[in-house]
Scaffold this active site. Structure first.
Site, PDB file in Angstrom:
ATOM      1  N   ILE A   1      19.021  -5.480   5.100  1.00 16.36           N
ATOM      2  CA  ILE A   1      19.773  -4.846   3.976  1.00 16.36           C
ATOM      3  C   ILE A   1      21.226  -5.177   4.150  1.00 16.36           C
ATOM      4  O   ILE A   1      21.829  -4.483   5.203  1.00 16.36           O
ATOM      5  CB  ILE A   1      19.625  -3.280   3.901  1.00 16.36           C
ATOM      6  CG1 ILE A   1      17.957  -3.159   3.506  1.00 16.36           C
ATOM      7  CG2 ILE A   1      20.310  -2.634   2.635  1.00 16.36           C
ATOM      8  CD1 ILE A   1      17.259  -3.613   2.346  1.00 16.36           C
TER       9      ILE A   1
ATOM     10  N   HIS B   1       8.812   3.148   9.633  1.00 18.94           N
ATOM     11  CA  HIS B   1       8.607   2.024  10.698  1.00 18.94           C
ATOM     12  C   HIS B   1       7.315   2.654  11.367  1.00 18.94           C
ATOM     13  O   HIS B   1       7.074   3.681  11.733  1.00 18.94           O
ATOM     14  CB  HIS B   1       9.580   2.159  11.782  1.00 18.94           C
ATOM     15  CG  HIS B   1       9.621   1.093  12.820  1.00 18.94           C
ATOM     16  ND1 HIS B   1       9.683  -0.228  12.450  1.00 18.94           N
ATOM     17  CD2 HIS B   1       8.850   1.216  14.143  1.00 18.94           C
ATOM     18  CE1 HIS B   1       9.147  -1.039  13.649  1.00 18.94           C
ATOM     19  NE2 HIS B   1       8.965  -0.034  14.795  1.00 18.94           N
TER      20      HIS B   1
ATOM     21  N   SER C   1       0.854  -1.144  -0.038  1.00 17.93           N
ATOM     22  CA  SER C   1      -0.040  -0.031   0.002  1.00 17.93           C
ATOM     23  C   SER C   1       0.755   1.132   0.097  1.00 17.93           C
ATOM     24  O   SER C   1       0.705   2.263  -0.639  1.00 17.93           O
ATOM     25  CB  SER C   1      -0.979  -0.225   1.255  1.00 17.93           C
ATOM     26  OG  SER C   1      -0.284  -0.053   2.556  1.00 17.93           O
TER      27      SER C   1
HETATM   28  C1  GRF Z   1       3.881  -0.502   6.781  1.00 19.97           C
HETATM   29  O1  GRF Z   1       3.225  -0.759   8.201  1.00 19.97           O
HETATM   30  C2  GRF Z   1       5.207   0.086   7.398  1.00 19.97           C
HETATM   31  O2  GRF Z   1       5.250   0.937   8.244  1.00 19.97           O
HETATM   32  C3  GRF Z   1       6.083  -1.276   7.526  1.00 19.97           C
HETATM   33  O3  GRF Z   1       5.727  -2.321   6.864  1.00 19.97           O
HETATM   34  C4  GRF Z   1       4.279  -1.981   6.443  1.00 19.97           C
HETATM   35  C5  GRF Z   1       4.409  -1.868   4.930  1.00 19.97           C
HETATM   36  O4  GRF Z   1       2.782  -1.901   4.525  1.00 19.97           O
HETATM   37  N1  GRF Z   1       7.544  -1.068   7.353  1.00 19.97           N
HETATM   38  P1  GRF Z   1       2.625  -2.036   2.802  1.00 19.97           P
HETATM   39  O5  GRF Z   1       3.260  -3.333   2.159  1.00 19.97           O
HETATM   40  O6  GRF Z   1       2.993  -0.863   2.330  1.00 19.97           O
HETATM   41  O7  GRF Z   1       1.097  -2.163   2.814  1.00 19.97           O
END
Ligand code: GRF
Length: 188
Positions: free
Chosen positions: A89, A105, A13
């Protein structure tokens, strides 16, 4: 035109939101590549629907010191964006992109960060701790989990009745609102 590569292991997303943000007229960047380590990651469907090139890499390829760097060079990548990428990474990639690789995060680091703290585990920990506030942290990436210099944070109240799913929904909204503009303000 700066070229962005997004690394994602899950839903995507954030990746979709960033792709669309930089497709607005007058943008000075574009998402040229989406990289994932999971062949079944839903982010792949989003990449196909959005018409963005994607690559599926194995942990071995990520860590062999050559494959991922050659791939990013082939797309002339300037900026690396981690958006729910669950592998560490490697140093070689951090070295090459130091200062040009960021992560998001879903908590107010340094709280609820570090190895193993990702996705719903973060929101469960926030609720279990009775936190009244949570949010997002966008930070530079270094050799340690969730430890690089903080670029941006946004917070949201946690109500006593909130479940981890409620918290996840609130935090997701912050992510989709702030990640792409923060990338633009940081690098463009
Ligand atoms: C998000 O909650 C982001 O903060 C964390 O992983 C999730 C990724 O969600 N690092 P998406 O795959 O972008 O929906």
């Amino acid at each position: 035109m700066k070229k962005i590569a997004i690394f994602a292991s899950g839903e995507g997303s954030n990746a979709e939101s960033i792709v669309n943000y930089f497709r607005t007229p007058g943008s000075h960047a574009e998402v040229a590549l989406i990289v994932t380590n999971r062949p079944d990651a839903p982010v792949i469907n989003r990449a196909e629907r959005l018409g963005v090139d994607y690559a599926v890499i194995t942990r071995a390829e990520l860590n062999d010191g050559v494959t991922i760097l050659n791939l990013l060079d082939r797309y002339a990548i300037d900026i690396v964006v981690l958006a729910g990428f669950l592998l560490m990474i490697p140093c070689g990639l951090i070295e090459r992109y130091r200062g040009r690789i960021v992560n998001i995060h879903p908590s107010l680091l340094p709280k609820f960060g570090g190895k193993g703290m990702y996705g719903n585990r973060v929101h469960e920990a926030v609720v279990a701790a009775g936190e009244r506030l949570t949010g997002i942290t966008i930070h530079h990436v270094n050799e340690h989990y969730d430890d690089g210099a903080i670029i941006f944070q946004a917070s949201i109240e946690v109500d006593p009745t909130d479940t981890p799913a409620d918290v996840a929904r609130k935090v997701r909204q912050l992510e989709l609102t702030h990640f792409a503009p923060t990338i633009a303000q940081t690098f463009l």
